[in-house]
Design a protein around this motif. Structure first.
Motif, PDB file in Angstrom:
ATOM      1  N   GLU A  39       0.883  -1.182   0.049  1.00  0.00           N
ATOM      2  CA  GLU A  39       0.006  -0.235  -0.083  1.00  0.00           C
ATOM      3  C   GLU A  39       0.911   1.481   0.059  1.00  0.00           C
ATOM      4  O   GLU A  39       0.550   2.292  -0.454  1.00  0.00           O
ATOM      5  N   ARG A  40       1.939   1.305   0.746  1.00  0.00           N
ATOM      6  CA  ARG A  40       2.836   2.444   0.948  1.00  0.00           C
ATOM      7  C   ARG A  40       3.587   2.602  -0.492  1.00  0.00           C
ATOM      8  O   ARG A  40       3.946   3.756  -0.961  1.00  0.00           O
ATOM      9  N   GLN A  42       2.151   1.984  -3.410  1.00  0.00           N
ATOM     10  CA  GLN A  42       1.411   2.521  -4.257  1.00  0.00           C
ATOM     11  C   GLN A  42       1.439   4.005  -4.114  1.00  0.00           C
ATOM     12  O   GLN A  42       1.039   4.833  -5.113  1.00  0.00           O
ATOM     13  N   LYS A  43       1.500   4.545  -3.010  1.00  0.00           N
ATOM     14  CA  LYS A  43       1.337   5.959  -2.441  1.00  0.00           C
ATOM     15  C   LYS A  43       2.708   6.830  -2.453  1.00  0.00           C
ATOM     16  O   LYS A  43       2.722   7.766  -1.977  1.00  0.00           O
ATOM     17  N   ASN A  44       3.827   5.972  -2.881  1.00  0.00           N
ATOM     18  CA  ASN A  44       5.085   6.476  -2.945  1.00  0.00           C
ATOM     19  C   ASN A  44       5.634   6.985  -1.672  1.00  0.00           C
ATOM     20  O   ASN A  44       6.313   8.007  -1.485  1.00  0.00           O
ATOM     21  N   LEU A  45       5.432   6.446  -0.570  1.00  0.00           N
ATOM     22  CA  LEU A  45       5.935   6.478   0.696  1.00  0.00           C
ATOM     23  C   LEU A  45       7.037   5.601   0.982  1.00  0.00           C
ATOM     24  O   LEU A  45       7.108   4.449   0.242  1.00  0.00           O
ATOM     25  N   LYS A 155      -2.719   8.353   7.402  1.00  0.00           N
ATOM     26  CA  LYS A 155      -3.628   8.163   5.940  1.00  0.00           C
ATOM     27  C   LYS A 155      -4.071   9.451   5.565  1.00  0.00           C
ATOM     28  O   LYS A 155      -4.267   9.760   4.439  1.00  0.00           O
TER      29      LYS A 155
END
Length: 216
Positions: A39-40, A42-45, A155
């Protein structure tokens, strides 16, 4: 003389369930770590290391959300079975006769030390099983809230306090979906133990016991 048994003979039930708990908890941690990092990503974290994940809101929330419901269920069940009955269930006290669990504690050589101590120590000890479950429930409830707070703040870029989390629908959805499943499981064992049997289990009535016989 009491017969001597091996450690596993004396503690087999606890050892098996603690082992299963640790194995599944490790599996939860590993798969949760992978899911969280996907998930991270995909969010560029930045990705969590495994040790960082164990301190994250994702892991804390998932763990204590489940522990909370288990301790709540067990504590409430222990307390309610003091004065509520279910005819025919192996999980209920008898409707007709007094049971050993209701007798006043007697001071004997083998009695636990709180019984020998008496007074307020004994008063607490007499209710210590339900009290410890309620204490564990409250602790897990607060940890669950903390984990949810961390997740929401990360989030959704919020700055909720721990107190404010209790006004969030998400927190109560997480709690209530688990509570209802725990209450269902208790209702199921109470009901099914009226009509069904498991030979050799102390959670069942004897196989030849009539359906309307209450208790074990």
């Amino acid at each position: 003389m009491k017969p001597k048994y091996s450690f596993l003979k004396r503690n087999g039930l606890l050892v098996v369930f603690i082992t299963l708990m640790l194995l599944t908890w490790a599996g939860q941690a590993y798969t949760g770590w992978n899911e969280s990092n996907e998930e991270r990503l995909q969010k560029n974290l930045s990705l969590y290391s495994f040790s960082e994940y164990l301190h994250s809101g994702h892991f804390i929330q998932a763990t204590f959300e489940n522990w909370e419901s288990e301790f709540f269920q067990m504590g409430l069940y222990v307390f309610l079975t003091v004065f509520l009955f279910q005819q025919g269930s192996a999980e209920s006290k008898s409707l007709e006769k007094a049971e050993d669990v209701d007798r006043n504690p007697r001071v004997t050589e083998e009695a636990p030390w709180p019984v020998k101590k008496g007074g307020w120590v004994l008063a607490i000890y007499k209710n210590s099983l339900s009290l410890i479950f309620m204490f564990l429930f409250v602790g897990s409830f607060i940890c669950h809230a903390y984990g949810t707070m961390e997740q929401i703040n990360e989030k959704e870029n919020k700055s909720l306090t721990l107190f404010e989390v209790f006004t969030e629908n998400r927190f109560w959805f997480e709690s209530l979906q688990n509570w209802q499943s725990e209450f269902l499981s208790v209702a199921a064992i109470v009901f099914f133990s009226i009509y069904l049997r498991q030979h050799g289990s102390p959670e069942s009535k004897p196989v030849d016991a009539p359906h309307d016989e209450t208790g074990k």
